[in-house]
Structures are given as structure tokens and as C-alpha cells.
Design a protein around this motif. Structure first.
Motif, short mmCIF file in Angstrom:
data_model
loop_
_atom_site.label_atom_id
_atom_site.label_comp_id
_atom_site.label_asym_id
_atom_site.label_seq_id
_atom_site.Cartn_x
_atom_site.Cartn_y
_atom_site.Cartn_z
N TYR A 105 -1.20 -6.39 0.63
CA TYR A 105 -2.03 -5.38 -0.25
C TYR A 105 -1.83 -4.01 0.28
O TYR A 105 -1.35 -2.96 -0.23
CB TYR A 105 -3.18 -5.69 -0.40
CG TYR A 105 -4.06 -4.71 -1.49
CD1 TYR A 105 -3.76 -4.26 -2.76
CD2 TYR A 105 -4.75 -4.06 -0.65
CE1 TYR A 105 -4.40 -3.59 -3.37
CE2 TYR A 105 -5.78 -3.03 -1.28
CZ TYR A 105 -5.30 -2.77 -2.79
OH TYR A 105 -5.99 -1.71 -3.44
N HIS A 164 2.82 3.22 -1.67
CA HIS A 164 2.27 3.98 -2.84
C HIS A 164 1.87 5.29 -2.60
O HIS A 164 2.19 6.41 -3.09
CB HIS A 164 1.14 3.42 -3.57
CG HIS A 164 0.59 4.07 -4.62
ND1 HIS A 164 0.91 4.36 -5.94
CD2 HIS A 164 -0.94 4.66 -4.48
CE1 HIS A 164 -0.05 5.29 -6.50
NE2 HIS A 164 -1.18 5.35 -5.77
N HIS A 198 -7.56 11.23 -6.16
CA HIS A 198 -6.75 11.22 -7.34
C HIS A 198 -7.02 12.20 -8.54
O HIS A 198 -6.17 12.84 -9.18
CB HIS A 198 -6.72 9.76 -8.02
CG HIS A 198 -6.04 8.76 -7.32
ND1 HIS A 198 -6.55 8.20 -6.39
CD2 HIS A 198 -4.66 8.26 -7.26
CE1 HIS A 198 -5.53 7.09 -5.91
NE2 HIS A 198 -4.40 7.45 -6.65
N ARG A 221 -8.53 0.39 0.76
CA ARG A 221 -7.62 -0.23 1.47
C ARG A 221 -8.01 -1.74 1.64
O ARG A 221 -7.79 -2.16 2.83
CB ARG A 221 -7.30 0.35 2.78
CG ARG A 221 -6.65 1.70 2.71
CD ARG A 221 -6.40 2.56 3.81
NE ARG A 221 -5.55 3.63 3.87
CZ ARG A 221 -5.46 4.66 4.75
NH1 ARG A 221 -6.12 4.41 6.05
NH2 ARG A 221 -4.83 5.45 4.68
C1 HEM Z 1 -0.26 5.61 -12.04
C2 HEM Z 1 -1.60 5.94 -11.75
C3 HEM Z 1 -2.24 5.56 -10.47
C4 HEM Z 1 -2.99 4.37 -9.96
C5 HEM Z 1 -3.54 3.17 -11.05
C6 HEM Z 1 -3.38 4.70 -8.59
C7 HEM Z 1 -4.00 3.54 -8.10
C8 HEM Z 1 -4.39 3.81 -6.70
C9 HEM Z 1 -5.18 2.73 -5.85
C10 HEM Z 1 -5.81 1.49 -6.43
C11 HEM Z 1 -5.04 3.08 -4.47
C12 HEM Z 1 -5.54 2.20 -3.35
C13 HEM Z 1 -7.05 2.29 -3.17
C14 HEM Z 1 -7.24 1.40 -1.94
O1 HEM Z 1 -7.28 0.13 -1.96
O2 HEM Z 1 -7.30 2.06 -0.98
C15 HEM Z 1 -4.57 4.12 -4.39
C16 HEM Z 1 -4.04 5.02 -3.31
C17 HEM Z 1 -3.55 5.99 -3.13
N1 HEM Z 1 -3.00 6.81 -4.35
FE1 HEM Z 1 -2.57 6.36 -6.26
N2 HEM Z 1 -2.88 5.67 -8.10
C18 HEM Z 1 -2.01 6.34 -9.05
C19 HEM Z 1 -1.35 7.64 -8.91
C20 HEM Z 1 -1.32 8.27 -8.02
C21 HEM Z 1 -0.82 9.61 -7.92
C22 HEM Z 1 0.00 10.47 -8.86
C23 HEM Z 1 -0.99 10.16 -6.62
C24 HEM Z 1 -0.45 11.07 -5.97
C25 HEM Z 1 0.56 12.08 -6.43
C26 HEM Z 1 -1.55 8.78 -5.80
C27 HEM Z 1 -1.80 9.05 -4.43
C28 HEM Z 1 -2.30 7.98 -3.78
C29 HEM Z 1 -2.61 8.28 -2.38
C30 HEM Z 1 -2.43 9.19 -1.41
C31 HEM Z 1 -3.31 7.01 -2.22
C32 HEM Z 1 -4.06 6.59 -0.50
C33 HEM Z 1 -3.05 5.86 0.10
C34 HEM Z 1 -3.70 5.34 1.39
O3 HEM Z 1 -4.80 4.86 1.35
O4 HEM Z 1 -3.04 5.30 2.45
N3 HEM Z 1 -1.86 7.87 -6.78
N4 HEM Z 1 -3.87 4.56 -5.87
#
Ligand code: HEM
Lengths: 626, 185
Positions: free
Chosen positions: A146, A153, A463, A524
Motif C-alpha cells: 500500500y 501516486h 488535496h 500512509r
Molecule cells: C483522483 C483523485 C485522487 C484520489 C482519490 C487521491 C487519493 C489519495 C489517497 C487515498 C492518498 C493516500 C493517503 C495515505 O494513506 O497517506 C493520497 C496521497 C497523495 N496524493 Fe492523492 N488522490 C487523488 C488525486 C491527487 C492529485 C491530483 C494530486 C496532486 C496533483 C495528489 C497528490 C497526492 C500526494 C502528494 C499524496 C501524498 C503521498 C505521500 O504520502 O507521500 N493526489 N491521495
């Protein structure tokens, strides 16, 4: 006899076809470079072919081969030693798959690459949401599965989408035209900056084959030092995209400084150009910090140093990372503001409110963005003396941001608002960013951050700023400039459907995440306590609806690009310079000297037919090229 | 000049535009060194091990400083009337002095008088790697200029030679800073 000559013709033409397909050549040279670097290193250090040392050396040569193969050889090496500059830049569609110095081609290359990356990284988010539907599902293999998905992502989204989408796409496409220039200051550097991007993105995407990495987009040691070999590819990918960002920052700054049309003063520059200037300064000044941090991580991994592990200081990494990282988040959002403020006067038919405050706000944000980084580290055990100063600076940066936001509201106030698709996305941006920005002020508060750090409250917050903000602005820009770039009109009804679908699904997905965070849902982590299941089920369901909303514009805009109705040169009756030339613009942009006017003077404009009828202006060719 | 021609930069404007690019590039690169200085003082304070070879470092630094002299003469266009020969010689001289510096530094880097796993050792190795990288880039640029000089006449006022000269000053200046930070602090 005749057989023989046939064979040689066939061979000749096959060779020609090969040399005419630079993309193929780039792939072959990159693969050869990788094998060479990896083999030699493996032999010398007597390691296996995919050990981290071998991967680093192989990747360096692969990158070199890729850049030379795509056209760097003909564009840089041959002319340097006295040969002629002879790059076949292609015509029509093939231009997009080649080394091409036309800033408009480069802009579209960036844009399409960023959108493709957005779709890939979005699909990974869908998998993550499947995992989070129930505790204990384990759809990913292995204990780190995960977190590998989250890392992939986040890294793809930040470095491959948010940092390059608007700056690379519209910065390249629109800025030279807006300032009345023929091209960027360094067209060849521009062409090459783009070609770094696919390589960086591919490095991230290849990482799972080497075991992936689990340290997120932030790559904190010690995990990023002890992680699998995939981490090395993530580091190399970020460095590659970093080189590209610095190069395009230098290019944009020199372009605006040197190539403004005669009579175009700094005080008249369109706000979008200002946002690009500010962003470029941040790119040029701060990307080297993440470069340093990641090179030191790599050294800890392969060179036996201990910057961050053992007796080293893991917090030193976080310092370096966030000295870059916080300016970086303004690198992501200021271009979004640039687009929105550029579009609001057009669709409110009203002068931009407080131009000077906007520019001042941008500059103040630029300067202050380097004074707030510790707010990412409140809970790491940094000394108490650092908490309150950084809380103060962080809360202060919301003041200039507020200027910019109020200028947007002031522009809307009393305007004659046209709810076209781009305008809807701008309004969506303002709604989402308000939520993202205000929750940011909460998080700046030390006491509250101690509760919220590393929960879904933070996930929802960023987000709201990046996706609800930057991505919404990116889409607004795509619809707005679509007629200019393609010479064709999209379907307004489908555009509006896209907006409402995405806007509602977006908020349905991310608003409950704040609540989940307050309730104790950790970031995370693949599993959670059962009481959080209902809210996660809802979020996942909404996320799937949100994911599906991307299919509509993908199909719609691709179709409109090829088959859409022909657009006039200025369907929005805008006043900036790109709308004074044909759609799509000819290679040299201007056939006659651009006329510099007050770009935001909409107050006097009479209520014209809306949108403008799509017949081309007399005497202006509709299709410049392509 | 008609207004539309003003959209094409003239050759002298082109040179200016290139110069701007080199300055911006140097500004950006200098941030790597700012970061390394922070790393040095955060990690090792102002600690300096006794085993450092001070003489070698001083000699290397003097040699690098000396290389700025032919570089200066090139960028000022010294004796450029004689068909570029003086320019080639001066570039070669800069290159040789730079190479001597790089070899000494490389020797220091490989013989490494300090433990790479320790605080100062990590800083030392990291800083030298960054610095050597910049030196090697500068040397490669000079080398390619020399190879180019075999076929083309070198023009000290052309943008590439001017840019290379500017960059070399930057390399020298950055080493002076790092020398102070690593050996004298
Ligand atoms: C399509 C819709 C999106 C969904 C459903 C989504 C969902 C998520 C989820 C569930 C997490 C992880 C949470 C965790 O367990 O830490 C996450 C992390 C993240 N998302 Fe998205 N996201 C989406 C779009 C985006 C977009 C458009 C961006 C930026 C342009 C983005 C940037 C990030 C970043 C930077 C993280 C953090 C990763 C990390 O912890 O290193 N996401 N997102």
C-alpha cells in the motif's frame, strides 16, 4: 541484378526510416546506455546487474542516450563542433514526437505528458481507495504494497503533474505569445527540457519492478536509505525532473526579461506571466535544495557516508527537503492563481481588481515562502524555540495569499459573469482553495498540528490545494486555451457536465476526509480501526465516481481536437495578445507587430454576441500549421 | 528596424541573452553550495580533523586561483588578432591548471584522510563530490572548446567562450568558499 538493388533500396529506406524516427533511436540509445553503465559498474564493483550502484550508473548513461537520441546529438553536439544545426523537427502530428524548438509544440508536449501522468497516478489512487474500503483487505501484495502505491501516486502527482503541468504546458505555450515574442529565449534548451520529463516519469514507473519504494514523495531517511532499490529510481527521477524545472525556470525568466515586445512594460504584464516569473524564481532558487538532499540520500546508500543514518541527522534531511518543499507548494499553486486571475476578467467582463496588489501578493508570497518550512516538522522534536516563529511566519503568509484571493473576489463583484466551462472551473478553484487555504491556517497552529499531523486531515488539506486548486486551474486553462491551441471548439454542454461531475464528486471524496482525519484516520497506513469503515466506504465510492469523471474530458477533448467545430481567433473576446493572432498560431506567432493595450480593460466593452461566432476573421488563415 | 524585426533578437542581443542564462544557472548552482554549507555546520559544527592535508589543499587552491589568470586574459580578448592562436593557448593553460587542481583534489578524495562514516568525513566526501562535479563540467566545456578550436576560429567575444569563462570564475569562487568551510572554519 534487380533483386540486389531492391535489397539495398529496402535496406537504405529501412535505415532512413530508423533515423527519421528519433523516438525509436532515443529508446535504443537509452537502452544501450543503461546496459553499458550497469554492466560496467556490475563488473567493476562485482555486483549484480540491478544492484543500486549499477542502476545509478546505468540510468545516468540511459538519460544521456535518451537526450542525444531524441535529437540532442544533432541539436547540440554536431553544431558545437562546427557542423550545421540539422534537426528534422517534423511537421504536423509528428512534431510532437520529436525534438522540436517551437514553444507551442513544447507546451503541448508538456501538457499531454502531464495529463497522461495524471491519469496513471489517478488510477493508482483508485487502487488505493479499493484497499481502504475495508480494514484488512490487502489487495496489494506484501507488507509494503500500500505504501508503495501511495509513494508512486504522490511522487507522480507532485513532480510529474503539478510541477510541470501549468508551468511546462501553459508557461511555454502562452507566455511568449502574451509578451509578444517569437519564441522562448533558448528554444533548444526548451526542447531538451521537455524531453527530460518522460524519462523522469518512466523512472518512477519502473521503480515497482525493482521492488518499489515506501517512503512517500518526501523520501525521509532513515526509511529512504534502508528501502529497496526502487528508491534509487525515485531519487533519480526527481533529479531528472528537477533539472528540467530549473532549465525551464531559467528559460522563462530570460524570456520575460529580454523578449517583451517593444512598449510592453513590467507594469502591464498579464498576471499569468507574473505568476510564471515568480514560480520560475522559486524553481531556480530552491530545486537545488531537494537535489542536494536526494544526492546525500543516494550517498548514504552507496558511498558509505552517514549524513542521515546512524550518527547522522535525519532531521537535517527534513530541513533541506522542506526548504525546497514549501516554496515547491507555491510553485504548484501560484500558476493556478495566475490562470484563474487571467480568466476572471475575461468572463466577468470587468477589469482585474487590484492588479498591483496581485503582483505585490505574488512577490510577497515568493519571498515569504522560504521562511515557513518548519511547519512541516512541528511534531518531529525540533526545539521549542523554532515552533512559535514558524507558526507566525506561516500564518503571515496567508496575508499576501489573501490579497490575491480578494483580488479574485473583487473582480467578480459586480461583473457580468459568463458561466462558460473555463469560468466554472475558476469558480470551482476559488471554492476549493478557500477550504484548502483555511484548513492550512488551522494546521499552521502548533497545538492543532500536534493532533492532526499525519492524519487524513492533512491529506484532505493538500488535496484541496493541489487537486481542488492547481488541477482545477489547469483544467480551466485547458478549456480556455483549447480553441487557440487546436483551432477548434469543444462542446460547451459536455464541458459543463464535466465540471459539475468532477466538482461534486471531488468534494464528496475529499470533504469527508477532514472528518476522517479528526476521527483518527492515519495517513500512509493500509489498515484502520473498524469504526472508520463507513466513512471510508463513502470516500472510496465517491472517489470511483471522481475517477470516472476523467474519462469524459479525455474522450471529449480528443474528439474535439480532431473533429470539433472550427474556432475563431478570439472566441472569448479576450484582450491578451494570444487572441490577436490566428488559431492555431503560425510558427512565428506574429505577422505584424503586436499592439500593446491595457489587457484588462473590459469595462467599456459592449455586450457582444457570446460566444463569438466561429467564422474566421477576414484575411486570417484559420490553420497556422496543423 | 521595423517593429516585427525587433521580435528577432540581434546577435549582440543574443549574446546578452546567453549571458543572462549563465548568470541564472550560476545562481541556481550556488544554492547547492549553500545547502552543503548548512549540512557542514549542522552535522559537524566547526570541527576540523587534524589529519587534513593542509599543504596539499593550499597548493591546490593556489593552482586553481592561478587558472583564473589565463581565463581572465581569454575573456578580455588578449592578443586575439593573431588568428585565435593565443586564445587556444590560454584556454589550454586554464584547462591544464584546472586539471592539476582536479587531480590533487581527486587524490585527496580517494586517499581520504578522514573516516567517511563520521560526521566530518561525510561532509568532506559530499562537498568534494559536489565541487569536483562542477570542476569536471568546467573542464569538459574547455576541452570541447579546444576541440572546436581545431576546426573553427575561436572568438573570445562569442557567447560560448564568454559563457565558459564566466562559469570558470564561478567554479573558482565556489571552491574558495568550500575551502574556507572545509579547511579553515
Ligand atoms: C483522483 C483523485 C485522487 C484520489 C482519490 C487521491 C487519493 C489519495 C489517497 C487515498 C492518498 C493516500 C493517503 C495515505 O494513506 O497517506 C493520497 C496521497 C497523495 N496524493 Fe492523492 N488522490 C487523488 C488525486 C491527487 C492529485 C491530483 C494530486 C496532486 C496533483 C495528489 C497528490 C497526492 C500526494 C502528494 C499524496 C501524498 C503521498 C505521500 O504520502 O507521500 N493526489 N491521495
Amino acid at each position: 541484378m534487380s533483386d540486389r538493388s531492391d535489397i539495398s533500396v529496402a535496406r537504405g529506406s529501412r535505415w532512413m526510416a530508423f533515423s527519421r524516427a528519433p523516438l525509436l533511436r532515443a529508446v535504443v540509445w537509452a537502452a544501450a546506455g543503461f546496459l553499458l553503465g550497469a554492466e560496467v559498474t556490475a563488473a567493476l564493483v562485482s555486483d549484480t546487474l540491478l544492484s543500486q550502484d549499477a542502476v545509478i550508473a546505468g540510468y545516468a548513461l540511459a538519460l544521456l542516450g535518451w537526450i542525444l537520441g531524441i535529437g540532442g546529438w544533432e541539436a547540440f553536439v554536431v553544431p558545437w563542433f562546427g557542423g550545421e544545426y540539422r534537426v528534422d523537427e517534423g511537421t504536423g502530428r509528428s512534431r510532437y514526437f520529436r525534438f522540436n524548438t517551437d514553444h507551442k509544440v513544447v507546451g503541448i508536449q508538456y501538457l499531454v505528458t502531464a495529463l497522461a501522468t495524471l491519469l496513471i497516478a489517478g488510477s493508482i489512487a483508485m487502487l488505493m481507495r479499493i484497499e481502504l474500503m475495508k480494514p484488512g483487505l490487502n489487495v496489494f501484495s506484501g507488507p509494503g504494497g500500500y505504501n508503495q502505491a501511495v509513494s508512486l501516486h504522490g511522487t507522480l502527482m507532485i513532480f510529474g503533474v503539478a510541477a510541470v503541468g501549468i508551468v511546462g504546458g501553459f508557461g511555454n505555450y502562452v507566455v511568449p505569445i502574451m509578451i509578444g515574442a517569437e519564441d522562448m529565449a533558448y528554444p533548444r534548451l526548451n526542447a531538451v527540457s521537455y524531453w527530460f520529463v518522460p524519462m523522469g516519469v518512466l523512472a518512477f514507473l519502473a521503480a515497482p519492478f525493482l521492488g518499489g519504494w515506501e517512503s512517500g514523495w518526501t523520501a525521509y531517511p532513515p526509511l529512504s536509505v534502508t528501502d529497496g532499490t526502487g528508491q534509487v529510481l525515485a531519487v533519480l527521477g526527481v533529479l531528472t525532473l528537477g533539472i528540467s524545472s530549473v532549465a525551464s525556470g531559467i528559460n522563462l525568466l530570460a524570456t520575460v526579461y529580454h523578449l517583451r515586445a517593444p512598449g510592453l512594460d513590467w507594469r502591464q504584464l498579464p498576471v499569468f506571466v507574473w505568476s510564471m516569473v515568480v514560480t520560475s524564481v522559486l524553481n531556480v532558487a530552491f530545486v537545488p535544495f531537494v537535489g542536494t538532499a536526494l544526492v546525500l540520500v543516494a550517498m548514504d546508500r552507496v558511498a558509505g557516508t552517514h549524513f542521515f543514518t546512524k550518527d547522522g541527522l535525519p532531521l537535517l534531511y527534513q530541513d533541506l527537503f522542506w526548504i525546497f518543499g514549501h516554496p515547491e507548494v507555491y510553485i504548484l499553486i501560484l500558476p493556478g492563481f495566475g490562470i484563474v486571475l487571467e480568466l476572471l476578467p475575461v468572463f466577468a467582463r470587468k477589469t482585474l481588481f487590484g492588479y498591483k496588489w496581485v503582483v505585490g501578493g505574488f512577490l510577497a508570497v515568493m519571498l515569504m515562502s522560504m521562511t515557513v518550512w518548519d511547519h512541516h516538522m512541528y511534531t518531529t522534536g525540533i526545539s521549542n524555540a523554532r515552533l512559535v516563529p514558524f507558526m507566525t511566519t506561516t500564518e503571515m503568509i496567508s496575508v499576501p495569499t489573501g490579497f490575491v484571493y480578494l483580488a479574485a473576489l473583487g473582480t467578480l463583484w459586480g461583473g457580468r459573469i459568463r458561466l462558460t466551462t473555463p469560468m466554472l472551473f475558476c469558480l470551482g478553484f476559488l471554492f476549493n482553495f478557500l477550504i484548502g487555504g483555511l484548513t492550512g491556517v488551522f494546521l499552521a497552529d502548533v497545538a492543532l498540528d500536534f493532533q492532526m499531523q499525519d492524519t487524513f486531515f492533512v491529506v484532505a488539506h493538500f488535496h484541496y490545494t493541489i487537486m481542488g486548486g492547481m488541477v482545477f486551474a489547469l483544467i480551466a486553462g485547458i478549456y480556455y486555451w483549447f480553441p487557440k491551441m487546436s483551432g477548434r471548439m469543444y462542446h460547451e454542454g459536455l464541458g459543463r457536465l464535466h465540471f459539475w461531475w468532477m466538482f461534486i464528486a471531488y468534494n464528496a471524496t475529499f470533504l469527508p476526509m477532514f472528518w476522517a482525519g479528526v476521527e483518527g484516520m492515519n495517513r500512509r497506513v493500509a489498515d484502520y480501526l473498524p469504526y472508520l469503515q463507513p466513512i471510508n466506504e463513502w470516500v472510496s465510492a465517491a472517489a470511483f465516481v471522481l475517477g470516472a469523471s476523467f474519462v469524459l474530458p479525455a474522450v471529449h477533448l480528443t474528439y474535439a481536437w480532431v473533429r470539433g467545430e472550427e474556432a475563431s481567433s478570439n472566441p472569448w473576446r479576450s484582450r491578451t495578445l494570444e487572441w490577436t493572432i490566428p488559431s492555431p498560431p503560425p510558427k512565428e506567432n506574429f505577422h505584424e507587430p503586436p499592439r500593446i493595450v491595457d489587457f484588462y480593460d473590459y469595462d467599456g466593452a459592449e455586450d457582444l454576441e457570446w460566444p463569438a461566432p466561429s467564422h474566421p476573421a477576414p484575411g486570417v488563415p484559420v490553420a497556422g500549421n496543423d | 528596424m521595423s517593429a516585427i524585426e525587433r521580435l528577432h533578437p540581434s546577435p549582440s542581443e543574443q549574446t546578452k541573452i546567453h549571458r543572462t542564462g549563465v548568470w541564472l544557472f550560476m545562481f541556481s548552482e550556488s544554492m547547492f553550495f549553500v545547502a552543503m554549507i548548512k549540512v557542514r555546520f549542522d552535522l559537524a559544527g566547526s570541527f576540523r580533523p587534524a589529519q587534513l592535508d593542509q599543504t596539499l589543499a593550499l597548493v591546490a587552491t593556489l593552482i586553481l586561483l592561478l587558472s583564473a589568470v589565463p581565463n581572465y586574459l581569454v575573456t578580455r580578448g588578449w592578443r586575439r588578432e593573431d588568428g585565435g592562436r593565443a586564445t587556444v593557448t590560454l584556454v589550454a593553460l586554464t584547462l591544464l591548471l584546472g586539471l592539476a587542481f582536479a587531480v590533487l583534489l581527486l587524490y585527496e578524495w580517494t586517499s581520504l584522510p578522514v573516516d567517511a562514516a563520521g560526521h566530518y568525513g561525510s561532509v568532506f566526501l559530499g562537498s568534494l563530490t559536489f565541487d569536483l562535479l562542477h570542476v569536471v563540467i568546467g573542464l569538459l566545456v574547455f576541452l570541447s572548446i579546444l576541440v572546436r578550436g581545431l576546426r573553427l576560429r575561436l572568438d573570445p567575444h562569442g557567447s560560448s567562450l564568454g559563457a565558459a569563462g564566466l562559469y570558470w570564475y564561478f567554479v573558482v569562487a565556489m571552491w574558495l568558499v568550500m575551502y574556507g568551510v572545509l579547511y579553515l572554519a
